[in-house]
Design an enzyme around this catalytic site. Sequence first.
Site, PDB file in Angstrom:
ATOM      1  N   GLU A   1      -3.968   2.022  -7.209  1.00 41.21           N
ATOM      2  CA  GLU A   1      -4.375   3.106  -6.305  1.00 41.21           C
ATOM      3  C   GLU A   1      -3.461   4.305  -6.520  1.00 41.21           C
ATOM      4  OE1 GLU A   1      -6.668   1.538  -2.639  1.00 41.21           O
ATOM      5  OE2 GLU A   1      -4.554   1.651  -2.128  1.00 41.21           O
TER       6      GLU A   1
ATOM      7  N   HIS B   1       0.859  -1.194   0.000  1.00 39.69           N
ATOM      8  CA  HIS B   1       0.000   0.000   0.000  1.00 39.69           C
ATOM      9  C   HIS B   1       0.897   1.247   0.000  1.00 39.69           C
ATOM     10  CE1 HIS B   1      -2.962   2.976   1.125  1.00 39.69           C
ATOM     11  NE2 HIS B   1      -3.886   2.099   0.783  1.00 39.69           N
TER      12      HIS B   1
HETATM   13  P1  13P Z   1      -9.781   6.083   0.450  1.00 41.82           P
HETATM   14  O1  13P Z   1     -10.946   5.330  -0.125  1.00 41.82           O
HETATM   15  O2  13P Z   1     -10.000   6.583   1.831  1.00 41.82           O
HETATM   16  O3  13P Z   1      -9.284   7.125  -0.517  1.00 41.82           O
HETATM   17  O4  13P Z   1      -8.584   5.008   0.590  1.00 41.82           O
HETATM   18  C1  13P Z   1      -8.253   4.222  -0.492  1.00 41.82           C
HETATM   19  C2  13P Z   1      -7.210   3.275  -0.062  1.00 41.82           C
HETATM   20  O5  13P Z   1      -6.093   3.666   0.202  1.00 41.82           O
HETATM   21  C3  13P Z   1      -7.595   1.865   0.080  1.00 41.82           C
HETATM   22  O6  13P Z   1      -6.490   1.042   0.247  1.00 41.82           O
END
Ligand code: 13P
Length: 266
Positions: A166, A94
Amino acid sequence: MKRTLIVGNWKMNLNTHEASLLVKRLNDKIQVHRDVEVVLAPSLLTLQPISLEIDRRKFRLAAQNAYYKDEGAYTGEVSFTMLRDLVNYVIIGHSERRIYFEESLELIRDKVQAAVRNGITPILCVGETQNQRAAGETSRVVHDQVVTALSNLTAEEVEGIVIAYEPVWAISTFGGQVAKPDDMEKVLKLIRHQITELYGDKAAASVRLIYGGSVKGDTASGYLALEDCDGLLPGSASLNYHQFPDIVAAAYRQTRGAGDEEKSNG
Ligand code: 13P
């Protein structure tokens, strides 16, 4: 057919009592669905009690992190071996771990390998920062993250994993910068293309690609409609007992729509 994957990343939120309350509320609102897999990723501390409380037909569990060594003198760490009976998935790489805990490409590669070795499906997170995006480096950054992380896996092992795109600039930006679904599709396509080049067509078709970054109940369907999007990874919205079921409901609608289309085409 691949099941749509909705993973709620609770991050460092909710103590045991709060977590248990949220699970009860989600349980009331979320139905079992053949084509949608709903995964909760609570903190390590609450995984064990939550595992005893969830309806396993509705929910599966993910850890948010683990260490790649199986056991030994690594104070403060929890291994994939310790988690193997508790979770189906582990989130690895992450951006918050890459940035705040300085996790390197190689450490993430070792974690992905340790997850697979222990029979846990890795959810590998990749994505570029705002500066990298502005400098036109998205493809290179995502390519390097994907290639290194998977470098110790066979094509067959890659078939079973999950990759979450992401973009760092799109995380926790509610009300701010919005990631346009069409732009996200370009990067998801790029990732699938990279998997084809490295591991062949079968791995590329089987690997599940999901999107994460400020997903909410009312924006979920825009991403789920993308050809290369096999699911979502909401953060903040997964802590909300209205928003998360709305996201799951969007996935239900999407799979039903796809089924109808197949029928009408066939
Ligand atoms: P948010 O949905 O709070 O932007 O977070 C996304 C995330 O990092 C999920 O791993």
